[in-house]
Write an enzyme that holds these catalytic residues in place. Structure first.
Site, PDB file in Angstrom:
ATOM      1  N   ARG A 193       0.823  -1.216   0.000  1.00  0.00           N
ATOM      2  CA  ARG A 193       0.000   0.000   0.000  1.00  0.00           C
ATOM      3  C   ARG A 193       0.853   1.261   0.000  1.00  0.00           C
ATOM      4  NH1 ARG A 193      -3.288  -1.336   5.055  1.00  0.00           N
ATOM      5  NH2 ARG A 193      -2.309  -3.373   4.996  1.00  0.00           N
TER       6      ARG A 193
ATOM      7  N   GLU B  80       1.519  -5.879  12.928  1.00  0.00           N
ATOM      8  CA  GLU B  80       0.371  -6.104  13.807  1.00  0.00           C
ATOM      9  C   GLU B  80      -0.163  -7.518  13.669  1.00  0.00           C
ATOM     10  OE1 GLU B  80      -3.130  -3.611  13.317  1.00  0.00           O
ATOM     11  OE2 GLU B  80      -3.814  -4.080  15.344  1.00  0.00           O
TER      12      GLU B  80
HETATM   13  O1  LIG Z   1       3.100  -0.775  12.018  1.00  0.00           O
HETATM   14  P1  LIG Z   1       2.983  -2.229  11.630  1.00  0.00           P
HETATM   15  O2  LIG Z   1       2.353  -3.068  12.699  1.00  0.00           O
HETATM   16  O3  LIG Z   1       4.293  -2.767  11.173  1.00  0.00           O
HETATM   17  O4  LIG Z   1       1.979  -2.303  10.403  1.00  0.00           O
HETATM   18  C1  LIG Z   1       1.953  -1.368   9.355  1.00  0.00           C
HETATM   19  C2  LIG Z   1       2.124  -1.988   8.021  1.00  0.00           C
HETATM   20  O5  LIG Z   1       1.108  -2.973   7.773  1.00  0.00           O
HETATM   21  C3  LIG Z   1       0.577  -2.778   6.467  1.00  0.00           C
HETATM   22  O6  LIG Z   1       1.316  -3.436   5.486  1.00  0.00           O
HETATM   23  P2  LIG Z   1       1.184  -5.000   5.140  1.00  0.00           P
HETATM   24  O7  LIG Z   1       2.471  -5.654   5.542  1.00  0.00           O
HETATM   25  O8  LIG Z   1      -0.078  -5.551   5.686  1.00  0.00           O
HETATM   26  O9  LIG Z   1       1.225  -5.044   3.570  1.00  0.00           O
HETATM   27  P3  LIG Z   1       0.236  -4.560   2.386  1.00  0.00           P
HETATM   28  O10 LIG Z   1       0.543  -3.103   2.212  1.00  0.00           O
HETATM   29  O11 LIG Z   1       0.708  -5.405   1.260  1.00  0.00           O
HETATM   30  O12 LIG Z   1      -1.200  -4.811   2.779  1.00  0.00           O
HETATM   31  C4  LIG Z   1       0.690  -1.272   6.278  1.00  0.00           C
HETATM   32  O13 LIG Z   1       0.632  -0.933   4.910  1.00  0.00           O
HETATM   33  C5  LIG Z   1       2.012  -0.959   6.915  1.00  0.00           C
HETATM   34  O14 LIG Z   1       3.096  -1.090   6.004  1.00  0.00           O
HETATM   35  N1  LIG Z   2      -5.253  -2.455  11.670  1.00  0.00           N
HETATM   36  C1  LIG Z   2      -4.694  -2.318  10.454  1.00  0.00           C
HETATM   37  N2  LIG Z   2      -5.434  -1.907   9.395  1.00  0.00           N
HETATM   38  C2  LIG Z   2      -4.872  -1.775   8.166  1.00  0.00           C
HETATM   39  N3  LIG Z   2      -3.595  -2.016   7.917  1.00  0.00           N
HETATM   40  C3  LIG Z   2      -2.818  -2.422   8.926  1.00  0.00           C
HETATM   41  N4  LIG Z   2      -1.512  -2.730   8.991  1.00  0.00           N
HETATM   42  C4  LIG Z   2      -1.227  -3.099  10.249  1.00  0.00           C
HETATM   43  N5  LIG Z   2      -2.301  -3.013  11.037  1.00  0.00           N
HETATM   44  C5  LIG Z   2      -3.319  -2.597  10.225  1.00  0.00           C
END
Ligand SMILES: O=P(O)(O)OC[C@H]1O[C@H](OP(=O)(O)OP(=O)(O)O)[C@H](O)[C@@H]1O
Ligand SMILES: Nc1ncnc2[nH]cnc12
Length: 178
Positions: A66, A103
């Site tokens: 994202r 998370e």
């Molecule tokens: O602060 P954190 O607990 O580390 O979480 C935040 C991250 O989680 C999500 O990415 P994700 O790895 O889910 O990948 P995506 O963008 O492919 O959905 C979001 O885009 C952040 O990069």
């Molecule tokens: N609660 C949440 N919603 C969307 N993206 C996330 N990446 C990590 N935690 C998330």
């Protein structure tokens, strides 16, 4: 949560809360309705770009996946290079790697070792700060490349998860805080 301007309130209203995705107990913030609305998407990129411009970066880092959507648009607006940090095994050139917890899981983030030069000023753009594991891993990679991390910029911060505590002294901007 209230947000300080009508523009931010409109962004907040568009975000969908999805309970128990991708795991039980997680309240997922779905930003796709912002992407789906041309005016809201443009306004989001305007605001993220203004925050990034304050730090006069040479490079914008975006985090898989994202973060690519927002980071690449900001880099284009500023006329600076975009550096994708990708999940393990996707980048074709020589890479540096950093494992991390987020998370709802664990992953490994990689960057091309020649994507950021020593001393370059870098801004990290991502959609969301939760536990901070992802952003901290991105910062580690920038540090390993001897570059200067000027700021983190997020669309959303989930304050209860205290992710900013993992991010040291670097300036953090988040447009929407929950
Ligand atoms: O602060 P954190 O607990 O580390 O979480 C935040 C991250 O989680 C999500 O990415 P994700 O790895 O889910 O990948 P995506 O963008 O492919 O959905 C979001 O885009 C952040 O990069
Ligand atoms: N609660 C949440 N919603 C969307 N993206 C996330 N990446 C990590 N935690 C998330």
């Amino acid at each position: 949560m209230t947000h300080s301007t009508p523009e931010l309130a409109a962004l907040s209203a568009a975000i969908r809360d999805v309970p128990d995705f991708p795991k039980p107990g997680i309240l997922f913030k779905d930003i796709t309705p912002i992407l789906n609305d041309g005016a809201l998407f443009q306004q989001t990129i305007d605001t993220l770009t203004a925050a990034a411009a304050n730090h006069m970066p040479n490079k914008i880092v975006g985090i898989d996946a994202r973060g690519f959507i927002f980071g690449a648009a900001v880099a284009d607006r500023l006329g600076v290079g975009f550096v994708p940090m990708r999940k393990k095994g996707k980048l074709p050139w020589q890479t540096l790697s950093q494992s991390y917890a987020l998370e709802y899981g664990e992953a490994i983030l990689e960057v091309h070792e020649d994507a950021i030069l020593p001393g370059e000023r870098v801004v990290i753009v991502d959609d969301l700060l939760a536990t901070g594991g992802t952003a901290a891993a991105a910062a580690q990679l920038i540090s390993q490349l001897n570059a200067d991390l000027a700021s983190f910029i997020f669309l959303i911060e989930l304050e209860a998860l205290q992710g900013r505590d993992l991010l040291g002294e670097t300036t953090i901007t988040s447009l929407l805080r929950y």
